[in-house]
Write a protein that holds these residues in place. Sequence first.
Motif, PDB file in Angstrom:
ATOM      1  N   LEU A  78      25.191  -5.512 -55.070  1.00 27.64           N
ATOM      2  CA  LEU A  78      24.303  -5.307 -56.206  1.00 27.64           C
ATOM      3  C   LEU A  78      23.569  -6.593 -56.564  1.00 27.64           C
ATOM      4  N   ARG A  79      24.273  -7.715 -56.571  1.00 24.27           N
ATOM      5  CA  ARG A  79      23.646  -9.017 -56.848  1.00 24.27           C
ATOM      6  C   ARG A  79      22.554  -9.314 -55.832  1.00 24.27           C
ATOM      7  N   ASP A  80      22.859  -9.133 -54.545  1.00 21.26           N
ATOM      8  CA  ASP A  80      21.888  -9.414 -53.490  1.00 21.26           C
ATOM      9  C   ASP A  80      20.658  -8.515 -53.604  1.00 21.26           C
ATOM     10  N   TYR A  81      20.892  -7.237 -53.912  1.00 18.14           N
ATOM     11  CA  TYR A  81      19.788  -6.290 -54.041  1.00 18.14           C
ATOM     12  C   TYR A  81      18.891  -6.657 -55.225  1.00 18.14           C
ATOM     13  N   ALA A  82      19.497  -6.959 -56.352  1.00 14.84           N
ATOM     14  CA  ALA A  82      18.713  -7.314 -57.547  1.00 14.84           C
ATOM     15  C   ALA A  82      17.861  -8.550 -57.295  1.00 14.84           C
ATOM     16  N   PHE A  83      18.435  -9.547 -56.640  1.00 14.01           N
ATOM     17  CA  PHE A  83      17.679 -10.758 -56.329  1.00 14.01           C
ATOM     18  C   PHE A  83      16.519 -10.446 -55.385  1.00 14.01           C
ATOM     19  N   ALA A  84      16.793  -9.680 -54.331  1.00 18.82           N
ATOM     20  CA  ALA A  84      15.768  -9.358 -53.337  1.00 18.82           C
ATOM     21  C   ALA A  84      14.657  -8.503 -53.942  1.00 18.82           C
ATOM     22  N   LEU A  85      15.019  -7.547 -54.797  1.00 18.07           N
ATOM     23  CA  LEU A  85      14.009  -6.706 -55.440  1.00 18.07           C
ATOM     24  C   LEU A  85      13.143  -7.535 -56.383  1.00 18.07           C
ATOM     25  N   ALA A  86      13.740  -8.439 -57.133  1.00 20.77           N
ATOM     26  CA  ALA A  86      12.964  -9.314 -58.023  1.00 20.77           C
ATOM     27  C   ALA A  86      12.009 -10.197 -57.217  1.00 20.77           C
ATOM     28  N   ALA A  87      12.464 -10.728 -56.096  1.00 17.99           N
ATOM     29  CA  ALA A  87      11.604 -11.550 -55.239  1.00 17.99           C
ATOM     30  C   ALA A  87      10.452 -10.718 -54.683  1.00 17.99           C
ATOM     31  N   TYR A  88      10.741  -9.491 -54.278  1.00 18.50           N
ATOM     32  CA  TYR A  88       9.704  -8.592 -53.774  1.00 18.50           C
ATOM     33  C   TYR A  88       8.658  -8.313 -54.857  1.00 18.50           C
ATOM     34  N   GLU A  89       9.123  -7.990 -56.063  1.00 19.53           N
ATOM     35  CA  GLU A  89       8.200  -7.715 -57.166  1.00 19.53           C
ATOM     36  C   GLU A  89       7.352  -8.942 -57.487  1.00 19.53           C
ATOM     37  N   HIS A  90       7.939 -10.120 -57.445  1.00 13.96           N
ATOM     38  CA  HIS A  90       7.192 -11.347 -57.695  1.00 13.96           C
ATOM     39  C   HIS A  90       6.096 -11.533 -56.646  1.00 13.96           C
ATOM     40  N   ARG A  91       6.449 -11.347 -55.377  1.00 20.33           N
ATOM     41  CA  ARG A  91       5.444 -11.476 -54.301  1.00 20.33           C
ATOM     42  C   ARG A  91       4.340 -10.439 -54.465  1.00 20.33           C
ATOM     43  N   ARG A  92       4.725  -9.230 -54.788  1.00 21.56           N
ATOM     44  CA  ARG A  92       3.755  -8.129 -54.895  1.00 21.56           C
ATOM     45  C   ARG A  92       2.777  -8.380 -56.046  1.00 21.56           C
ATOM     46  N   VAL A  93       3.263  -8.829 -57.172  1.00 21.16           N
ATOM     47  CA  VAL A  93       2.405  -9.080 -58.329  1.00 21.16           C
ATOM     48  C   VAL A  93       1.625 -10.381 -58.154  1.00 21.16           C
ATOM     49  N   SER A  94       2.295 -11.426 -57.700  1.00 20.88           N
ATOM     50  CA  SER A  94       1.649 -12.730 -57.597  1.00 20.88           C
ATOM     51  C   SER A  94       0.608 -12.816 -56.506  1.00 20.88           C
ATOM     52  N   TYR A  95       0.889 -12.147 -55.393  1.00 23.37           N
ATOM     53  CA  TYR A  95       0.005 -12.265 -54.229  1.00 23.37           C
ATOM     54  C   TYR A  95      -0.706 -10.977 -53.877  1.00 23.37           C
ATOM     55  N   ARG A  96      -0.500  -9.947 -54.696  1.00 27.38           N
ATOM     56  CA  ARG A  96      -1.124  -8.647 -54.494  1.00 27.38           C
ATOM     57  C   ARG A  96      -0.872  -8.083 -53.101  1.00 27.38           C
ATOM     58  N   CYS A  97       0.328  -8.294 -52.599  1.00 27.81           N
ATOM     59  CA  CYS A  97       0.684  -7.749 -51.287  1.00 27.81           C
ATOM     60  C   CYS A  97       1.434  -6.438 -51.464  1.00 27.81           C
ATOM     61  N   GLU A  98       1.382  -5.620 -50.476  1.00 22.81           N
ATOM     62  CA  GLU A  98       2.100  -4.334 -50.490  1.00 22.81           C
ATOM     63  C   GLU A  98       3.005  -4.284 -49.302  1.00 22.81           C
TER      64      GLU A  98
END
Length: 98
Positions: A78-98
């Motif tokens: 759960l810890r690993d998933y939450a961290f990875a999902l937050a990193a993904y959301e940051h990349r998606r919002v910050s860099y507009r990547c999909e």
Amino acid sequence: MKERTMTADDAFESGELYLFHPTDPSCPASESLWGLFDKAAEGRLFLESSSSDLLCFDLWHPLPAEYRYGRLATRAELRDYAFALAAYEHRRVSYRCE
């Protein structure tokens, strides 16, 4: 003991992380789909998010039909998933990547 295939009637809890596998009831982390459970409806399970590699994520979708087994994630998973999902959301919002 006979292996049992999971169904939408099983006791999944909304907001909990589960690991799903098409053939292995132990759902090894390195080979499974990690999914944040949303709801069961129309005989199917629906996920808020999921990932098979913790790099790319799919959002708001039904669990693919080939997944027959599932288990609750450990606290470490759960810890690993939450961290990875937050990193993904940051990349998606910050860099507009999909």
